[in-house]
Design a protein around this motif. Sequence first.
Motif, PDB file in Angstrom:
ATOM      1  N   THR A 285      -0.122 -13.239 -14.239  1.00 39.19           N
ATOM      2  CA  THR A 285      -1.498 -12.749 -14.275  1.00 39.19           C
ATOM      3  C   THR A 285      -1.874 -12.234 -12.897  1.00 39.19           C
ATOM      4  O   THR A 285      -1.303 -12.633 -11.880  1.00 39.19           O
ATOM      5  CB  THR A 285      -2.492 -13.860 -14.671  1.00 39.19           C
ATOM      6  OG1 THR A 285      -2.460 -14.894 -13.674  1.00 39.19           O
ATOM      7  CG2 THR A 285      -2.161 -14.450 -16.029  1.00 39.19           C
ATOM      8  N   ALA A 286      -2.851 -11.352 -12.868  1.00 37.38           N
ATOM      9  CA  ALA A 286      -3.420 -10.864 -11.615  1.00 37.38           C
ATOM     10  C   ALA A 286      -4.890 -10.568 -11.864  1.00 37.38           C
ATOM     11  O   ALA A 286      -5.250 -10.027 -12.918  1.00 37.38           O
ATOM     12  CB  ALA A 286      -2.703  -9.603 -11.124  1.00 37.38           C
ATOM     13  N   GLN A 323      -8.868 -12.606  -4.830  1.00 35.66           N
ATOM     14  CA  GLN A 323      -7.694 -11.952  -5.398  1.00 35.66           C
ATOM     15  C   GLN A 323      -6.685 -13.027  -5.767  1.00 35.66           C
ATOM     16  O   GLN A 323      -6.267 -13.820  -4.920  1.00 35.66           O
ATOM     17  CB  GLN A 323      -7.099 -10.964  -4.396  1.00 35.66           C
ATOM     18  CG  GLN A 323      -8.075  -9.854  -4.019  1.00 35.66           C
ATOM     19  CD  GLN A 323      -7.474  -8.882  -3.037  1.00 35.66           C
ATOM     20  OE1 GLN A 323      -6.845  -7.894  -3.399  1.00 35.66           O
ATOM     21  NE2 GLN A 323      -7.676  -9.155  -1.740  1.00 35.66           N
ATOM     22  N   ARG A 325      -3.139 -14.002  -8.019  1.00 34.44           N
ATOM     23  CA  ARG A 325      -1.942 -13.475  -8.691  1.00 34.44           C
ATOM     24  C   ARG A 325      -0.922 -14.592  -8.878  1.00 34.44           C
ATOM     25  O   ARG A 325      -0.817 -15.513  -8.065  1.00 34.44           O
ATOM     26  CB  ARG A 325      -1.333 -12.324  -7.896  1.00 34.44           C
ATOM     27  CG  ARG A 325      -1.060 -12.622  -6.437  1.00 34.44           C
ATOM     28  CD  ARG A 325      -0.641 -11.379  -5.663  1.00 34.44           C
ATOM     29  NE  ARG A 325      -1.630 -10.329  -5.708  1.00 34.44           N
ATOM     30  CZ  ARG A 325      -2.668 -10.240  -4.870  1.00 34.44           C
ATOM     31  NH1 ARG A 325      -2.825 -11.145  -3.920  1.00 34.44           N
ATOM     32  NH2 ARG A 325      -3.530  -9.257  -4.961  1.00 34.44           N
TER      33      ARG A 325
END
Length: 801
Positions: A285-286, A323, A325
């Motif tokens: 996932t990101a 952010q 990831r």
Amino acid sequence: MHRRNPSLLASAVLLALTASPAWAQAPATAPAEANPTNLDTLIVTGTRVADRTVAESTAPIDIISPQTLEATGTVELATALSRALPSLNFPRPAITDATDAVRPAQLRGLAPDQVLVLVNGKRRHTTSLINLNDSIGRGSSPVDLNAIPIAAIERVEVLRDGASAQYGSDAIAGVVNVVLKGAGDGGSIAARYGQYSAGDGEQHQLSGDAGFSFGENGKLHLAAQGGHQDNTNRARPYLGSVGPTSNPPGKVVHRYGDPEIDQTALAYNAQWSPAEGVEFYSFGTASRRRAISNGYFRAAGNPNNIRSVYPDGFLPQIDNLSQDRAFVFGLRGQTAGGWNLDLSYNYGQNQLDFDVRHSLNRSLGANSPRDFYIGALEVTQNVLNADVNKAFDLGWLDYPLTVAFGAEWRGEKFNQSPGEPASYVAGPEPGAPGAQVFPGFTPADASRRNRNSHAFYLDLETDVTDKLSLGAAARYESYSDFGQTTSGKLSARYAFNDKVALRGTVSTGFRAPSLQQQFYQSTQTVIVLGDPNPFQVRTFAVDDPAAVALGAEPLKAEESTNIGLGLVLQPLESLYVTVDAYQIDIDDRIILSENLRGPAVARFLEARGYPGINGGRYFTNAVDTRTRGLDIVGSYRWPLASGTLDLTAGYNRNKTTLERIAPNPPGLTAGGLNLQRIGRVERGRITQGAPRDKFFLGGSWATAGGWRFDATATRYGEFHTFNDDPSGARDQTFAAKWTLDLAATYAVNGWEFTVGGDNVLNEYPDEAIYANSESGQLPYSSYAPFGFNGAFAYAKVGYKW
């Protein structure tokens, strides 16, 4: 203490591969059945038996289907789970700095970082944020559930039981396992729009997923979700006495509600079998979330304002960019000897950048910048896993004995980066140094920390007879920074007949102190309700000499004992009821101390090189707690002439008590100090800050004509807030409240059209008493379990193939 090199585990992985040239196809994970209330659904959480179902589980486990998630009317995974699970609490705090952007969730009333999150059975990394302000989850660094797009989810399995012996650190309250869609065909696309009845908080989202096949033995499933939400504001005008430093009367100057958010999230899930019996897999996932939250308004006459810059005062804002990831690569299969192998590498990273807007550094005078870069926090996790299991037919047992064992190496990093000099420097002018609302991280705050750990586990499960199931697990872990620990678990289930079964577990567990709790340090502007003066409070690393002088000690792991006993009932063919009681004892629980503040503290810190700091705080293993509770979950499918009606109900009652509070350190009463490390505010937050109970009743009626109607009524129990006033005059009890969510969907030729409303009766929590409301400006408590935004209406159109 012995430290394990990651190359040793890598060598073991290679040895296992080269020693097993012949493979047979490993059993695939079975998908959830279409009926989300069916106890025959196969599970993969809390067991390593290939064909264990929900009804056969020795511990309570909930299966949350994508239909259930979508019916909640939200695009946030944590919010959806809180509406589907009676034991999960997900409040919506405001004016709590970055906690507004990355909100924590609780399971069974415990800390947000005392629940382990998995994705496809692999450990998920935490956020880099440490929650420091006056909110539920203060002091925790949990996983950001909302970084996972709902469009990517096949189902969510929630194990409500201690599982450290099976999965390691953090699994004290339970385990949330997010299973991603993996089909090589099918897909969907949907658009959604909504707004609160107050006229703000406008939202629009677009989501979709699609499966693809490549070659004869490969498949890939992709999903994406993106959208925007405007901020909400439930602040009111200033009602206090008017003076040179007061806010303007009759005017709303605060923003109190949800932040403005822009977010995109992606996910993939892939499998490829190059030869019979060998399968490579990868998923990840990101996400990128930008959240703009608000601080406290600085009045025009505030001593930290400059009238020539902000003649009417200013409202500073915190601009966070999170952010996130993660990805996993692995190989699984079955050897010629019948052993199932799963070898994987797991990477996760979260970075949180801080900017402050519409602010100033008073000590720099009128030439101060208005916008500042505050710095960044970052966590990285690298994990290597080797898992092996096999079912043995022993002859003297009616059913096979499943033996599972494995090893894990985990490396963790925490980086804290400084901001620009203007964000923290003390200039020549009088006034608080640094950016107002959130001073920047200084070079002295900055650090790069890391640790590693290794673990070994053994797990045994069998059905002794067609009525009795038994399980045992043990896990050893060793950390490079604080030592080693061993956890164990025993579980059993006895079926008296097809309608009644008794199950129980006894386990020990642990949670390692996070690197953030050990080493994060910064100075923040703290507003204490009822006090007009902001405080500069420093969060100290536990090894800082000033913190040590105030009683800080090296952190050690939390240790827990979990006892659970439950019933599984099926009095009618389509009626299922589970009743589970539990007790969770946690020793050496890690919490953040009170804000130790006052003139004596300021003098104490100035003498130790911290001028201008009014207070301090640090993490400590200062309390033992006991949590007792009861979960009741039931489901019933009622066939009708015009379709089917699925009914679900859930109830949780939960109480946490303080069993021990460590003696106050001598440093807090020496030299003119008169402080309590753990005062009444933190005690009250732990024991009564979350609702004492929660109940929901939901129904979904699907007609033969393509219509589906969903309704859920939820009762949130009372909760309490506490103040450091020893008289208790400002403590408050907030009454229980009901909310009602409704939705109607029409499906035709793959299209779905939905209109719905959350909290359609426009319910709000009790208003805070005047003394706790900043002179009437902030009327609601951030502890409110369903927030304080009011009714929300939405419409959605989608297509599935």
